[in-house]
Design an enzyme around this catalytic site. Structure first.
Site, PDB file in Angstrom:
ATOM      1  N   ARG A   1      -2.092  -5.946  -8.370  1.00  0.00           N
ATOM      2  CA  ARG A   1      -0.953  -6.832  -8.133  1.00  0.00           C
ATOM      3  C   ARG A   1      -0.825  -7.879  -9.208  1.00  0.00           C
ATOM      4  O   ARG A   1       0.245  -8.181  -9.686  1.00  0.00           O
ATOM      5  CB  ARG A   1      -1.108  -7.547  -6.781  1.00  0.00           C
ATOM      6  CG  ARG A   1      -0.839  -6.652  -5.619  1.00  0.00           C
ATOM      7  CD  ARG A   1      -1.424  -7.219  -4.367  1.00  0.00           C
ATOM      8  NE  ARG A   1      -2.878  -7.197  -4.423  1.00  0.00           N
ATOM      9  CZ  ARG A   1      -3.668  -7.462  -3.415  1.00  0.00           C
ATOM     10  NH1 ARG A   1      -3.149  -7.811  -2.267  1.00  0.00           N
ATOM     11  NH2 ARG A   1      -4.973  -7.395  -3.537  1.00  0.00           N
TER      12      ARG A   1
ATOM     13  N   HIS B   1       0.845  -1.204   0.000  1.00  0.00           N
ATOM     14  CA  HIS B   1       0.000   0.000   0.000  1.00  0.00           C
ATOM     15  C   HIS B   1       0.880   1.255   0.000  1.00  0.00           C
ATOM     16  O   HIS B   1       0.615   2.203  -0.736  1.00  0.00           O
ATOM     17  CB  HIS B   1      -0.898   0.031   1.250  1.00  0.00           C
ATOM     18  CG  HIS B   1      -1.928  -1.058   1.324  1.00  0.00           C
ATOM     19  ND1 HIS B   1      -2.132  -1.813   2.454  1.00  0.00           N
ATOM     20  CD2 HIS B   1      -2.822  -1.524   0.410  1.00  0.00           C
ATOM     21  CE1 HIS B   1      -3.111  -2.679   2.231  1.00  0.00           C
ATOM     22  NE2 HIS B   1      -3.548  -2.528   1.007  1.00  0.00           N
TER      23      HIS B   1
ATOM     24  N   LYS C   1     -16.205  -7.208   6.329  1.00  0.00           N
ATOM     25  CA  LYS C   1     -14.981  -8.017   6.267  1.00  0.00           C
ATOM     26  C   LYS C   1     -14.441  -8.345   7.659  1.00  0.00           C
ATOM     27  O   LYS C   1     -13.378  -8.937   7.782  1.00  0.00           O
ATOM     28  CB  LYS C   1     -13.902  -7.274   5.465  1.00  0.00           C
ATOM     29  CG  LYS C   1     -14.256  -7.106   3.991  1.00  0.00           C
ATOM     30  CD  LYS C   1     -13.106  -6.484   3.218  1.00  0.00           C
ATOM     31  CE  LYS C   1     -13.444  -6.367   1.745  1.00  0.00           C
ATOM     32  NZ  LYS C   1     -12.418  -5.645   0.981  1.00  0.00           N
TER      33      LYS C   1
ATOM     34  N   SER D   1      -2.909  -7.787   2.842  1.00  0.00           N
ATOM     35  CA  SER D   1      -3.177  -7.640   4.279  1.00  0.00           C
ATOM     36  C   SER D   1      -3.561  -9.002   4.874  1.00  0.00           C
ATOM     37  O   SER D   1      -3.170  -9.340   5.989  1.00  0.00           O
ATOM     38  CB  SER D   1      -4.314  -6.646   4.507  1.00  0.00           C
ATOM     39  OG  SER D   1      -3.963  -5.385   4.022  1.00  0.00           O
TER      40      SER D   1
HETATM   41  P1  ADP Z   1      -9.887  -3.675  -0.381  1.00  0.00           P
HETATM   42  O1  ADP Z   1     -10.053  -2.230  -0.628  1.00  0.00           O
HETATM   43  O2  ADP Z   1     -10.353  -4.495  -1.552  1.00  0.00           O
HETATM   44  O3  ADP Z   1     -10.405  -4.137   0.935  1.00  0.00           O
HETATM   45  P2  ADP Z   1      -7.113  -3.535   0.451  1.00  0.00           P
HETATM   46  O4  ADP Z   1      -7.403  -2.646   1.574  1.00  0.00           O
HETATM   47  O5  ADP Z   1      -6.354  -4.778   0.745  1.00  0.00           O
HETATM   48  O6  ADP Z   1      -8.336  -3.990  -0.406  1.00  0.00           O
HETATM   49  O7  ADP Z   1      -6.298  -2.729  -0.659  1.00  0.00           O
HETATM   50  C1  ADP Z   1      -6.653  -1.469  -1.124  1.00  0.00           C
HETATM   51  C2  ADP Z   1      -6.112  -1.312  -2.525  1.00  0.00           C
HETATM   52  O8  ADP Z   1      -4.703  -1.524  -2.522  1.00  0.00           O
HETATM   53  C3  ADP Z   1      -6.682  -2.289  -3.556  1.00  0.00           C
HETATM   54  O9  ADP Z   1      -6.743  -1.611  -4.793  1.00  0.00           O
HETATM   55  C4  ADP Z   1      -5.659  -3.385  -3.606  1.00  0.00           C
HETATM   56  O10 ADP Z   1      -5.658  -4.034  -4.871  1.00  0.00           O
HETATM   57  C5  ADP Z   1      -4.382  -2.573  -3.414  1.00  0.00           C
HETATM   58  N1  ADP Z   1      -3.303  -3.387  -2.837  1.00  0.00           N
HETATM   59  C6  ADP Z   1      -3.344  -4.232  -1.794  1.00  0.00           C
HETATM   60  N2  ADP Z   1      -2.147  -4.802  -1.564  1.00  0.00           N
HETATM   61  C7  ADP Z   1      -1.312  -4.296  -2.510  1.00  0.00           C
HETATM   62  C8  ADP Z   1       0.053  -4.514  -2.837  1.00  0.00           C
HETATM   63  N3  ADP Z   1       0.817  -5.385  -2.189  1.00  0.00           N
HETATM   64  N4  ADP Z   1       0.556  -3.825  -3.869  1.00  0.00           N
HETATM   65  C9  ADP Z   1      -0.220  -2.966  -4.582  1.00  0.00           C
HETATM   66  N5  ADP Z   1      -1.501  -2.737  -4.346  1.00  0.00           N
HETATM   67  C10 ADP Z   1      -2.055  -3.394  -3.321  1.00  0.00           C
END
Ligand code: ADP
Length: 162
Positions: free
Chosen positions: A90, A17, A41, A128
């Site tokens: 990703r 992130h 979630k 995460s």
């Molecule tokens: P969500 O919003 O679907 O609950 P997350 O909080 O895990 O997902 O992630 C927020 C955003 O960051 C999403 O667009 C996800 O694809 C992206 N993301 C999560 N992990 C990574 C990573 N390792 N590298 C790049 N982008 C990521």
């Protein structure tokens, strides 16, 4: 003033992130990392805890701030007159869901663009969910998350020392 919103659950904020935030901060005047409530979630950390991790991890980036939001993303984007929503991609596995969300958001409000950013290749395997799983099993997550998140995971789940 060009503003981007980077929405997500961030439960918790990872180095993947952070990598996306750093890239977005180079392109926009202001980047708001917006923590969704994500009650469905069953997050490990509260919305406020997740926001504080982001504030701590991005303290050196002067045009980045963290906030919380609930409800429709398009309403939040409009409230801040943002030009773009940032999402991370990703792998192909992220694509279908992200594509659907982006087009649905465009149907709801056509005034902003969704921009996808790819992290540094070493973060493409990072999520995460996987970080929580490793921490729960006592593994070392120090290279995957900011130091404050590592400490909080240790407190909440036990396992490897911060
Ligand atoms: P969500 O919003 O679907 O609950 P997350 O909080 O895990 O997902 O992630 C927020 C955003 O960051 C999403 O667009 C996800 O694809 C992206 N993301 C999560 N992990 C990574 C990573 N390792 N590298 C790049 N982008 C990521």
């Amino acid at each position: 003033m060009r503003t981007a919103i980077y929405p997500g659950s961030f439960d918790p904020f990872t180095n993947g992130h952070l990598d996306v935030v750093q890239r977005a901060a180079r392109l926009f005047d202001r980047v708001i990392v917006a923590v969704a409530k994500s009650d469905g979630k069953h997050p490990l950390f509260t919305q406020e805890e997740r926001k504080v991790f982001i504030q701590q991890s991005t303290a050196k980036l002067s045009n980045v701030e963290a906030d919380v939001f609930d409800g429709l993303l398009v309403n939040y984007v409009q409230k801040h007159s943002a030009q773009a929503v940032i999402r991370g991609l990703r792998a192909v596995s992220d694509f279908e869901f992200e594509f659907q969300m982006a087009l649905m958001n465009r149907k709801l409000n056509d005034s902003f663009e969704t921009i996808f950013m790819m992290p540094k290749d070493t973060y493409t395997f990072l999520s995460s969910r996987i970080v929580k799983e490793i921490a729960r099993l006592g593994g070392d997550v120090s290279t995957f998350v900011p130091v404050q998140v590592q400490a909080a995971l240790t407190l909440k789940l036990g396992g490897a020392k911060a």
